[in-house]
Design an enzyme around this catalytic site. Structure first.
Site, PDB file in Angstrom:
ATOM      1  N   ASP A  41      31.277  13.883 -51.533  1.00  0.00           N
ATOM      2  CA  ASP A  41      31.869  14.940 -50.710  1.00  0.00           C
ATOM      3  C   ASP A  41      30.876  15.561 -49.723  1.00  0.00           C
ATOM      4  O   ASP A  41      31.228  16.485 -49.000  1.00  0.00           O
ATOM      5  CB  ASP A  41      32.396  16.061 -51.618  1.00  0.00           C
ATOM      6  CG  ASP A  41      33.566  15.580 -52.443  1.00  0.00           C
ATOM      7  OD1 ASP A  41      34.184  14.578 -52.058  1.00  0.00           O
ATOM      8  OD2 ASP A  41      33.831  16.209 -53.485  1.00  0.00           O
ATOM      9  N   HIS A 245       5.469   4.801 -36.672  1.00  0.00           N
ATOM     10  CA  HIS A 245       6.664   5.542 -37.108  1.00  0.00           C
ATOM     11  C   HIS A 245       6.596   5.841 -38.606  1.00  0.00           C
ATOM     12  O   HIS A 245       7.561   5.642 -39.335  1.00  0.00           O
ATOM     13  CB  HIS A 245       7.940   4.763 -36.761  1.00  0.00           C
ATOM     14  CG  HIS A 245       8.202   4.705 -35.295  1.00  0.00           C
ATOM     15  ND1 HIS A 245       9.079   3.805 -34.723  1.00  0.00           N
ATOM     16  CD2 HIS A 245       7.705   5.433 -34.267  1.00  0.00           C
ATOM     17  CE1 HIS A 245       9.087   3.990 -33.415  1.00  0.00           C
ATOM     18  NE2 HIS A 245       8.263   4.969 -33.123  1.00  0.00           N
ATOM     19  N   ASP A 262       3.456  14.241 -35.527  1.00  0.00           N
ATOM     20  CA  ASP A 262       4.390  14.053 -34.404  1.00  0.00           C
ATOM     21  C   ASP A 262       5.679  14.720 -34.845  1.00  0.00           C
ATOM     22  O   ASP A 262       6.401  14.185 -35.693  1.00  0.00           O
ATOM     23  CB  ASP A 262       4.580  12.547 -34.150  1.00  0.00           C
ATOM     24  CG  ASP A 262       5.449  12.263 -32.923  1.00  0.00           C
ATOM     25  OD1 ASP A 262       6.154  13.183 -32.467  1.00  0.00           O
ATOM     26  OD2 ASP A 262       5.415  11.110 -32.444  1.00  0.00           O
ATOM     27  N   ASP A 273       9.109  17.267 -28.452  1.00  0.00           N
ATOM     28  CA  ASP A 273       8.457  16.092 -29.046  1.00  0.00           C
ATOM     29  C   ASP A 273       6.958  16.224 -28.812  1.00  0.00           C
ATOM     30  O   ASP A 273       6.459  15.895 -27.740  1.00  0.00           O
ATOM     31  CB  ASP A 273       9.034  14.839 -28.363  1.00  0.00           C
ATOM     32  CG  ASP A 273       8.461  13.549 -28.916  1.00  0.00           C
ATOM     33  OD1 ASP A 273       7.719  13.593 -29.915  1.00  0.00           O
ATOM     34  OD2 ASP A 273       8.764  12.487 -28.334  1.00  0.00           O
ATOM     35  N   HIS A 352       1.768   1.043 -27.451  1.00  0.00           N
ATOM     36  CA  HIS A 352       3.079   1.594 -27.058  1.00  0.00           C
ATOM     37  C   HIS A 352       3.004   2.126 -25.637  1.00  0.00           C
ATOM     38  O   HIS A 352       1.940   2.157 -25.034  1.00  0.00           O
ATOM     39  CB  HIS A 352       3.543   2.666 -28.049  1.00  0.00           C
ATOM     40  CG  HIS A 352       2.606   3.845 -28.197  1.00  0.00           C
ATOM     41  ND1 HIS A 352       2.476   4.815 -27.235  1.00  0.00           N
ATOM     42  CD2 HIS A 352       1.753   4.198 -29.193  1.00  0.00           C
ATOM     43  CE1 HIS A 352       1.610   5.729 -27.638  1.00  0.00           C
ATOM     44  NE2 HIS A 352       1.140   5.361 -28.826  1.00  0.00           N
ATOM     45  N   HIS A 356       8.358   8.733 -22.477  1.00  0.00           N
ATOM     46  CA  HIS A 356       9.788   8.436 -22.334  1.00  0.00           C
ATOM     47  C   HIS A 356      10.492   9.679 -21.816  1.00  0.00           C
ATOM     48  O   HIS A 356       9.939  10.791 -21.871  1.00  0.00           O
ATOM     49  CB  HIS A 356      10.370   8.013 -23.690  1.00  0.00           C
ATOM     50  CG  HIS A 356      10.017   8.950 -24.811  1.00  0.00           C
ATOM     51  ND1 HIS A 356      10.721  10.107 -25.064  1.00  0.00           N
ATOM     52  CD2 HIS A 356       9.001   8.943 -25.722  1.00  0.00           C
ATOM     53  CE1 HIS A 356      10.171  10.739 -26.099  1.00  0.00           C
ATOM     54  NE2 HIS A 356       9.118  10.061 -26.502  1.00  0.00           N
ATOM     55  N   HIS A 363      14.602  10.273 -27.237  1.00  0.00           N
ATOM     56  CA  HIS A 363      14.420   9.204 -26.247  1.00  0.00           C
ATOM     57  C   HIS A 363      15.654   9.302 -25.370  1.00  0.00           C
ATOM     58  O   HIS A 363      16.701   8.726 -25.655  1.00  0.00           O
ATOM     59  CB  HIS A 363      14.316   7.831 -26.915  1.00  0.00           C
ATOM     60  CG  HIS A 363      13.044   7.673 -27.700  1.00  0.00           C
ATOM     61  ND1 HIS A 363      12.755   6.571 -28.450  1.00  0.00           N
ATOM     62  CD2 HIS A 363      11.963   8.493 -27.843  1.00  0.00           C
ATOM     63  CE1 HIS A 363      11.562   6.721 -29.023  1.00  0.00           C
ATOM     64  NE2 HIS A 363      11.078   7.880 -28.673  1.00  0.00           N
ATOM     65  N   GLU A 386       2.113  10.711 -23.826  1.00  0.00           N
ATOM     66  CA  GLU A 386       1.652  10.545 -25.202  1.00  0.00           C
ATOM     67  C   GLU A 386       0.813   9.287 -25.452  1.00  0.00           C
ATOM     68  O   GLU A 386       1.175   8.434 -26.257  1.00  0.00           O
ATOM     69  CB  GLU A 386       2.842  10.542 -26.161  1.00  0.00           C
ATOM     70  CG  GLU A 386       3.965   9.587 -25.776  1.00  0.00           C
ATOM     71  CD  GLU A 386       5.071   9.565 -26.847  1.00  0.00           C
ATOM     72  OE1 GLU A 386       4.729   9.361 -28.032  1.00  0.00           O
ATOM     73  OE2 GLU A 386       6.241   9.730 -26.489  1.00  0.00           O
ATOM     74  N   TYR A 390      -5.148   3.691 -32.134  1.00  0.00           N
ATOM     75  CA  TYR A 390      -4.931   3.469 -33.570  1.00  0.00           C
ATOM     76  C   TYR A 390      -5.850   2.334 -34.013  1.00  0.00           C
ATOM     77  O   TYR A 390      -5.645   1.181 -33.614  1.00  0.00           O
ATOM     78  CB  TYR A 390      -3.459   3.113 -33.823  1.00  0.00           C
ATOM     79  CG  TYR A 390      -2.538   4.030 -33.035  1.00  0.00           C
ATOM     80  CD1 TYR A 390      -2.171   5.274 -33.547  1.00  0.00           C
ATOM     81  CD2 TYR A 390      -2.113   3.677 -31.752  1.00  0.00           C
ATOM     82  CE1 TYR A 390      -1.384   6.135 -32.803  1.00  0.00           C
ATOM     83  CE2 TYR A 390      -1.323   4.536 -31.004  1.00  0.00           C
ATOM     84  CZ  TYR A 390      -0.960   5.765 -31.528  1.00  0.00           C
ATOM     85  OH  TYR A 390      -0.195   6.620 -30.779  1.00  0.00           O
ATOM     86  N   ARG A 407      -3.076  10.528 -31.515  1.00  0.00           N
ATOM     87  CA  ARG A 407      -2.110  10.576 -30.400  1.00  0.00           C
ATOM     88  C   ARG A 407      -2.031  12.027 -29.958  1.00  0.00           C
ATOM     89  O   ARG A 407      -2.113  12.941 -30.803  1.00  0.00           O
ATOM     90  CB  ARG A 407      -0.725  10.058 -30.820  1.00  0.00           C
ATOM     91  CG  ARG A 407       0.290  10.084 -29.696  1.00  0.00           C
ATOM     92  CD  ARG A 407       1.546   9.219 -29.940  1.00  0.00           C
ATOM     93  NE  ARG A 407       2.360   9.638 -31.059  1.00  0.00           N
ATOM     94  CZ  ARG A 407       2.421   9.009 -32.225  1.00  0.00           C
ATOM     95  NH1 ARG A 407       1.718   7.916 -32.441  1.00  0.00           N
ATOM     96  NH2 ARG A 407       3.189   9.459 -33.204  1.00  0.00           N
ATOM     97  N   GLU A 409       0.488  14.337 -27.499  1.00  0.00           N
ATOM     98  CA  GLU A 409       1.772  14.239 -26.799  1.00  0.00           C
ATOM     99  C   GLU A 409       2.256  15.605 -26.344  1.00  0.00           C
ATOM    100  O   GLU A 409       2.348  16.540 -27.153  1.00  0.00           O
ATOM    101  CB  GLU A 409       2.812  13.614 -27.741  1.00  0.00           C
ATOM    102  CG  GLU A 409       4.221  13.568 -27.152  1.00  0.00           C
ATOM    103  CD  GLU A 409       5.215  12.816 -28.034  1.00  0.00           C
ATOM    104  OE1 GLU A 409       5.004  12.756 -29.264  1.00  0.00           O
ATOM    105  OE2 GLU A 409       6.200  12.294 -27.484  1.00  0.00           O
TER     106      GLU A 409
END
Ligand code: GLY
Ligand code: MN
Ligand code: MN
Length: 439
Positions: A41, A245, A262, A273, A352, A356, A363, A386, A390, A407, A409
């Site tokens: 439910d 990710h 992030d 972001d 990467h 974006h 995104h 960003e 790594y 990173r 960003e």
């Protein structure tokens, strides 16, 4: 100031205008997102579809919108749930068609149960049907059924739309350039998320688990009126910082390691972001600082490339060049910068894109290239900047760099003269970050 409902109506008018500019007008139909069961439910927290929200501001599930660009003028029509005293006792308030029409600025509103009966009437003799295709499968079936229903009426003298156009082509282009209302909401989203990153820096300590930091972020989002996270928060310590990710958020934080966060909130539908990386114990080691300063230099160089008239691709090129040169200087890559860019050896450490579009979706909607040419930046576009680095353990990498993942960003609005960094309040230089970490 305009009522918010006028703002949504103006967006619908813009869609109607573009439907007429294409030819003889037609009918636009947009559903909102369905509710999704989590288990038994329990439902996942409800979020309206971004396109539907953009055009209506209407927050309830079980709703659809019709816009008619017909020979007798335009009609704005909403379908939504009826009032229902019993359900409202259990689940909360529903507008119902009458109040919804008034409050959300529609000409007509009907119960959603009337959709099947009304749509063939609206679609009859319309040359074109504008609707999202492939967004929700039940909706696709409904559209096919609708076209058949109208064709079945052919003997009464009506004809069905001869073409079905994906309305998202027009809406994506509209959503790419934000209006003042959207920019205001995005500034607020950015400010809340900025505060959450600062809180994480101030509170994090060795021995905590990543999920405890995630809880601090969420606390700051919700207590400031954000409704949700814009995407699952990445709280990645030590080697996890090199997993782009990373989701588990369950590792213990170890003194001397880096923590990459992030995370951004969603505020009244709009995403923020932000990524920041800081030392768990409050002080960068020498190799960590070397990599951090390189990523920071590349991020600042990227920001300089965000201005009207520039190509979207420009700052991606800048990131690659600055990082490639840095990898040569740090002994991670060999050759000249052009060789490293050409042979792609830098991709071992940076794999990467540098950003974006950002908006209702993290995104966000909007083309990156038009006929193979990078989109030109214009005022009102919002994007992330960003770059990162790594460094996974590998034979060709000095050990002191192993597991360093960084990173940085920010969320950036293109303005008439350059750009505005919507998340500039987030500590970023080595000095600012170390100062924020002091307890
Ligand atoms: N947080 C998702 C991204 O940075 O693209
Ligand atoms: Mn991003
Ligand atoms: Mn991000």
């Amino acid at each position: 100031m305009r009522n918010t409902h006028q703002l949504y109506r103006e967006r619908r008018n813009a869609l109607l205008r573009s439907m007429r500019e294409r030819g003889a007008g037609g009918l636009a139909l947009l559903p909102t997102a369905p509710e999704v069961a989590r288990n038994r439910d329990s439902l996942f927290p409800y979020r309206p579809d971004s396109y539907f929200h953009y055009l209506t501001g209407f927050p309830e599930p079980d709703a659809a919108m019709a816009l008619v660009a017909g020979p007798d003028g335009d009609r704005h029509v909403l379908f939504c749930r009826d009032k229902n005293e019993e359900r409202e006792i259990w689940d909360g308030f529903r507008y119902g068609p009458d109040a919804a029409r008034e409050i959300f600025g529609f000409d007509e509103a009907y119960p959603i149960s009337a959709l099947g009966e009304k749509l063939p009437e609206f679609a009859s003799d319309q040359p074109s049907l504008f609707t999202p295709l492939g967004l929700f499968e039940p909706w696709d079936r409904r559209i096919t059924q609708l076209l058949n229903d109208v064709r079945d009426r052919a003997r009464t003298g009506v004809s069905a739309p001869g073409e079905v156009v994906d309305v998202r082509v027009v809406l994506d282009a509209m959503r790419l350039v934000k209006d003042e209302h959207e920019i205001g909401l995005m500034r607020r989203a950015g400010a809340i998320s900025s505060g959450a990153h600062r809180r994480a820096m101030e509170r994090t300590r060795p021995g905590w688990f990543e999920y405890q930091v995630e809880a601090e972020l969420l606390h700051e989002f919700l207590r400031n009126g954000a409704q949700a996270v814009a995407y699952p928060s990445i709280v990645a310590s030590g080697p996890n910082a090199c997993v782009l990710h990373y989701r588990d958020n369950d590792r213990e934080l170890i003194d001397g390691e880096l923590l990459l966060i992030d995370a951004g909130c969603e505020y009244r539908g709009y995403a923020s972001d932000i990524t920041r990386t800081f030392p768990v114990g409050g002080s960068f080691s020498g190799p960590q600082k070397d990599v951090y300063e390189l990523v920071l230099a590349s991020q600042l160089a990227c920001l300089e490339a965000v201005r009207p008239g520039a190509a979207f691709n420009d700052y991606h090129r800048v990131a690659e060049r600055v990082l490639a040169q840095g990898y040569i200087d740090l002994g991670l890559c060999s050759g000249t910068v052009d060789e490293v860019l050409e042979n792609g050896s830098y991709k071992q450490f940076y794999m990467h894109r540098a950003g974006h579009w950002l908006g209702l979706d993290v995104h966000d909607a909007g083309l990156y290239q038009v006929h193979g040419v990078s989109q030109t930046l214009v005022p009102g576009m919002v994007l992330t900047v960003e770059p990162g680095t790594y460094i996974r353990p590998a034979d060709n990498v000095p050990e002191h760099f192993w597991n360093v993942g960084v990173r940085i960003e920010d969320d950036v609005l293109v303005t008439a003269t350059g750009h505005e960094n919507l998340t500039a309040a987030t500590p970023k230089t080595v000095a600012e970050v170390e100062a924020a970490c002091v307890r």
